[in-house]
Write an enzyme that holds these catalytic residues in place. Sequence first.
Site, PDB file in Angstrom:
ATOM      1  N   HIS A  97      42.298   3.493   9.554  1.00 34.23           N
ATOM      2  CA  HIS A  97      43.591   3.719  10.213  1.00 34.23           C
ATOM      3  C   HIS A  97      43.849   2.616  11.223  1.00 34.23           C
ATOM      4  O   HIS A  97      42.903   2.148  11.870  1.00 34.23           O
ATOM      5  CB  HIS A  97      43.606   5.081  10.919  1.00 34.23           C
ATOM      6  CG  HIS A  97      44.979   5.574  11.197  1.00 34.23           C
ATOM      7  ND1 HIS A  97      45.685   5.206  12.321  1.00 34.23           N
ATOM      8  CD2 HIS A  97      45.799   6.372  10.471  1.00 34.23           C
ATOM      9  CE1 HIS A  97      46.877   5.782  12.289  1.00 34.23           C
ATOM     10  NE2 HIS A  97      46.971   6.493  11.174  1.00 34.23           N
ATOM     11  N   ASP A 121      45.101  11.621   4.966  1.00 35.17           N
ATOM     12  CA  ASP A 121      45.326  11.668   3.517  1.00 35.17           C
ATOM     13  C   ASP A 121      44.058  11.957   2.711  1.00 35.17           C
ATOM     14  O   ASP A 121      44.116  12.032   1.494  1.00 35.17           O
ATOM     15  CB  ASP A 121      45.931  10.335   3.046  1.00 35.17           C
ATOM     16  CG  ASP A 121      47.345  10.151   3.568  1.00 35.17           C
ATOM     17  OD1 ASP A 121      48.091  11.139   3.572  1.00 35.17           O
ATOM     18  OD2 ASP A 121      47.695   9.036   3.980  1.00 35.17           O
TER      19      ASP A 121
HETATM   20  C1  SDX Z   1      48.832   6.929   6.953  1.00 30.74           C
HETATM   21  O1  SDX Z   1      50.126   4.403  10.941  1.00 30.74           O
HETATM   22  C2  SDX Z   1      50.107   5.678  10.824  1.00 30.74           C
HETATM   23  O2  SDX Z   1      50.149   6.404  11.793  1.00 30.74           O
HETATM   24  C3  SDX Z   1      50.057   6.189   9.405  1.00 30.74           C
HETATM   25  C4  SDX Z   1      49.773   7.675   9.197  1.00 30.74           C
HETATM   26  C5  SDX Z   1      50.952   8.552   9.635  1.00 30.74           C
HETATM   27  O3  SDX Z   1      50.742   9.749   9.885  1.00 30.74           O
HETATM   28  O4  SDX Z   1      52.094   8.068   9.650  1.00 30.74           O
HETATM   29  O5  SDX Z   1      48.604   8.096   9.896  1.00 30.74           O
HETATM   30  C6  SDX Z   1      49.576   7.998   7.680  1.00 30.74           C
HETATM   31  O6  SDX Z   1      49.446   6.007   6.481  1.00 30.74           O
HETATM   32  C7  SDX Z   1      47.317   7.024   6.876  1.00 30.74           C
HETATM   33  C8  SDX Z   1      46.643   5.813   6.213  1.00 30.74           C
HETATM   34  C9  SDX Z   1      46.640   5.988   4.686  1.00 30.74           C
HETATM   35  N1  SDX Z   1      46.141   4.826   3.982  1.00 30.74           N
HETATM   36  C10 SDX Z   1      44.953   4.764   3.367  1.00 30.74           C
HETATM   37  O7  SDX Z   1      44.137   5.692   3.430  1.00 30.74           O
HETATM   38  C11 SDX Z   1      44.688   3.531   2.566  1.00 30.74           C
HETATM   39  C12 SDX Z   1      43.310   2.982   2.835  1.00 30.74           C
HETATM   40  N2  SDX Z   1      43.273   2.468   4.206  1.00 30.74           N
HETATM   41  C13 SDX Z   1      43.593   1.132   4.459  1.00 30.74           C
HETATM   42  O8  SDX Z   1      44.281   0.378   3.563  1.00 30.74           O
HETATM   43  C14 SDX Z   1      43.758   0.750   5.926  1.00 30.74           C
HETATM   44  O9  SDX Z   1      42.676   1.288   6.621  1.00 30.74           O
HETATM   45  C15 SDX Z   1      45.079   1.097   6.632  1.00 30.74           C
HETATM   46  C16 SDX Z   1      46.293   0.584   5.848  1.00 30.74           C
HETATM   47  C17 SDX Z   1      45.234   2.588   6.814  1.00 30.74           C
HETATM   48  C18 SDX Z   1      45.083   0.407   8.025  1.00 30.74           C
HETATM   49  O10 SDX Z   1      45.244  -0.949   7.877  1.00 30.74           O
HETATM   50  P1  SDX Z   1      45.035  -2.024   9.066  1.00 30.74           P
HETATM   51  O11 SDX Z   1      45.139  -1.392  10.383  1.00 30.74           O
HETATM   52  O12 SDX Z   1      45.945  -3.162   8.773  1.00 30.74           O
HETATM   53  O13 SDX Z   1      43.543  -2.471   8.911  1.00 30.74           O
HETATM   54  P2  SDX Z   1      42.976  -3.530   7.925  1.00 30.74           P
HETATM   55  O14 SDX Z   1      43.503  -3.288   6.529  1.00 30.74           O
HETATM   56  O15 SDX Z   1      43.219  -4.907   8.490  1.00 30.74           O
HETATM   57  O16 SDX Z   1      41.456  -3.173   7.951  1.00 30.74           O
HETATM   58  C19 SDX Z   1      40.554  -3.707   8.896  1.00 30.74           C
HETATM   59  C20 SDX Z   1      39.286  -4.014   8.172  1.00 30.74           C
HETATM   60  C21 SDX Z   1      39.510  -4.960   6.974  1.00 30.74           C
HETATM   61  O17 SDX Z   1      38.296  -5.680   6.793  1.00 30.74           O
HETATM   62  P3  SDX Z   1      38.209  -7.199   7.398  1.00 30.74           P
HETATM   63  O18 SDX Z   1      39.314  -7.987   6.769  1.00 30.74           O
HETATM   64  O19 SDX Z   1      38.349  -7.069   8.872  1.00 30.74           O
HETATM   65  O20 SDX Z   1      36.840  -7.637   6.942  1.00 30.74           O
HETATM   66  O21 SDX Z   1      38.739  -2.816   7.590  1.00 30.74           O
HETATM   67  C22 SDX Z   1      38.715  -2.913   6.168  1.00 30.74           C
HETATM   68  C23 SDX Z   1      39.694  -4.039   5.816  1.00 30.74           C
HETATM   69  O22 SDX Z   1      39.385  -4.627   4.574  1.00 30.74           O
HETATM   70  N3  SDX Z   1      39.212  -1.624   5.656  1.00 30.74           N
HETATM   71  C24 SDX Z   1      38.697  -0.970   4.620  1.00 30.74           C
HETATM   72  C25 SDX Z   1      39.442   0.216   4.507  1.00 30.74           C
HETATM   73  N4  SDX Z   1      40.369   0.250   5.481  1.00 30.74           N
HETATM   74  C26 SDX Z   1      40.218  -0.889   6.186  1.00 30.74           C
HETATM   75  N5  SDX Z   1      37.707  -1.263   3.769  1.00 30.74           N
HETATM   76  C27 SDX Z   1      37.441  -0.375   2.783  1.00 30.74           C
HETATM   77  N6  SDX Z   1      38.127   0.799   2.623  1.00 30.74           N
HETATM   78  C28 SDX Z   1      39.127   1.100   3.481  1.00 30.74           C
HETATM   79  N7  SDX Z   1      39.814   2.253   3.336  1.00 30.74           N
END
Ligand code: SDX
Length: 439
Positions: free
Chosen positions: A312, A370
């Site tokens: 998140h 989720d």
């Molecule tokens: C919702 O914003 C809100 O409030 C949203 C929400 C709401 O109520 O409105 O809470 C609802 O959207 C929940 C999130 C649902 N999405 C997912 O579950 C999809 C999987 N999660 C990710 O794609 C990600 O964690 C996000 C999109 C939720 C957050 O993205 P960020 O803040 O841009 O973080 P990032 O993608 O830059 O991640 C940081 C690091 C990265 O690694 P590095 O590049 O630093 O090496 O963490 C890794 C990412 O690759 N990472 C993950 C991961 N989530 C982040 N690695 C593996 N699996 C994951 N799920």
Amino acid sequence: MPRKTSSNNKSAKLTINNKTYDLPVYDSTAGEPVIDISGLHSQAKVFTYDPGFTSTASCESKITFIDGEKGILRYRGYDIEELAKKSDFIEVVNLLIYGDLPNKEQLKKYKKLITRHTLLHEQIINFFQGFRRDAHPMAMMVGVMGALSSFYQDSLDIGDAHQRQEATRRIVAKSATIGAMAYKYSIGQAFVSPKNNLTFSENFLHMCFSNTAESFKVSPIISKAMDTIFILHADHEQNASTSTVRLAGSSGANPFACIAAGVSSLWGPAHGGANQAALEMLEEIGHSKNIRKFINKAKDKKDPFKLMGFGHRVYKNYDPRAKILKRICQKVLNHVGIKNDPILKLAIDLEKIALKEKYFIEKKLYPNVDFYSGIILKAIGFPPEMFTVIFAIARTAGWTAQWTEMIEDPIQKIGRPRQLYTGQNNLKYGAKRSKKNTR
Ligand code: SDX
């Protein structure tokens, strides 16, 4: 214009080319302070650069507070855990839109108003007939929500507080009817009309699961679970879809069209679409013995796979909504007679293994809202395509509250970010191309 309410006479200093600029700093009532850079361009002729808004507060808001480090979520100051236990969805809608909990009389009146707005104009049925039967229900949500902008023309003057409120009530009330119709259309059943003697959540379940031959008996455990799911998804400060609604609304656009923009943004798998994707991922993993393989895929930088329902932008701790949902899971599964659900077991195993992994610990990746919701919704009887629709119905509460706050904010302006331009300059039409067009 600086904000009198939160100005504290503190300032931050920014030095560019030996010239120092004082930037006002405002305290939040909870959470980090913010540096006001709104005057920076006019004074220093620079922009700030923040892709994905990781460090940018786009507005002032009094609606929802999140402490991502501690895993705290509050609507209008009330803790989500307490609201989930003691309140109901329509009371939460009222709280989000009007700023505090209503008294008994106010709540009764508000519930009646929402109930009276659940019917849709008969012409809306024609919109559904235009969709393919295999259309994703979110496609129908986007289209039909947008279509409402042509129907309710007595609530389109956004400068009139009464019309604004009427629009918010219509959006919340009709979203459940549209969502249920999208479901019925996709399974080839006749639409079921709302019933005024049911609560919001009971009514949604009735419109989805009753049919012309038989009425659905709504059990209190299932309707409470449904209502809790609606409460937990109702608002989440400036997430992507809410920011989309605010940005669309900042131009003075039709409120129904702004909400349709929010539904579109929510649909993506990185946002609300993750509930469908999380269940599909668990089904693909299939068995606990395969978890390691998927964890390794998630850790692999070259693999686009991510653990859906994990991570998140704001929470660097357990999402408090996921905690509540995990608890409800078992209750609902027991109630519908599913013993030892392999998908719930798999989800719990996956969570346990992931939370012990260095990669997830270092990046502070925990289950989000989720991760567990799909297991409950599936047990209630919804197909995965409906999960994000249900999120959207709940989020109409937050979208309309945030839209109202934005319209009523005296500082509100049209949203218009700037950019860091890195393209070419001064090319002559017809002259030799300096770069190949690779598209
Ligand atoms: C919702 O914003 C809100 O409030 C949203 C929400 C709401 O109520 O409105 O809470 C609802 O959207 C929940 C999130 C649902 N999405 C997912 O579950 C999809 C999987 N999660 C990710 O794609 C990600 O964690 C996000 C999109 C939720 C957050 O993205 P960020 O803040 O841009 O973080 P990032 O993608 O830059 O991640 C940081 C690091 C990265 O690694 P590095 O590049 O630093 O090496 O963490 C890794 C990412 O690759 N990472 C993950 C991961 N989530 C982040 N690695 C593996 N699996 C994951 N799920």
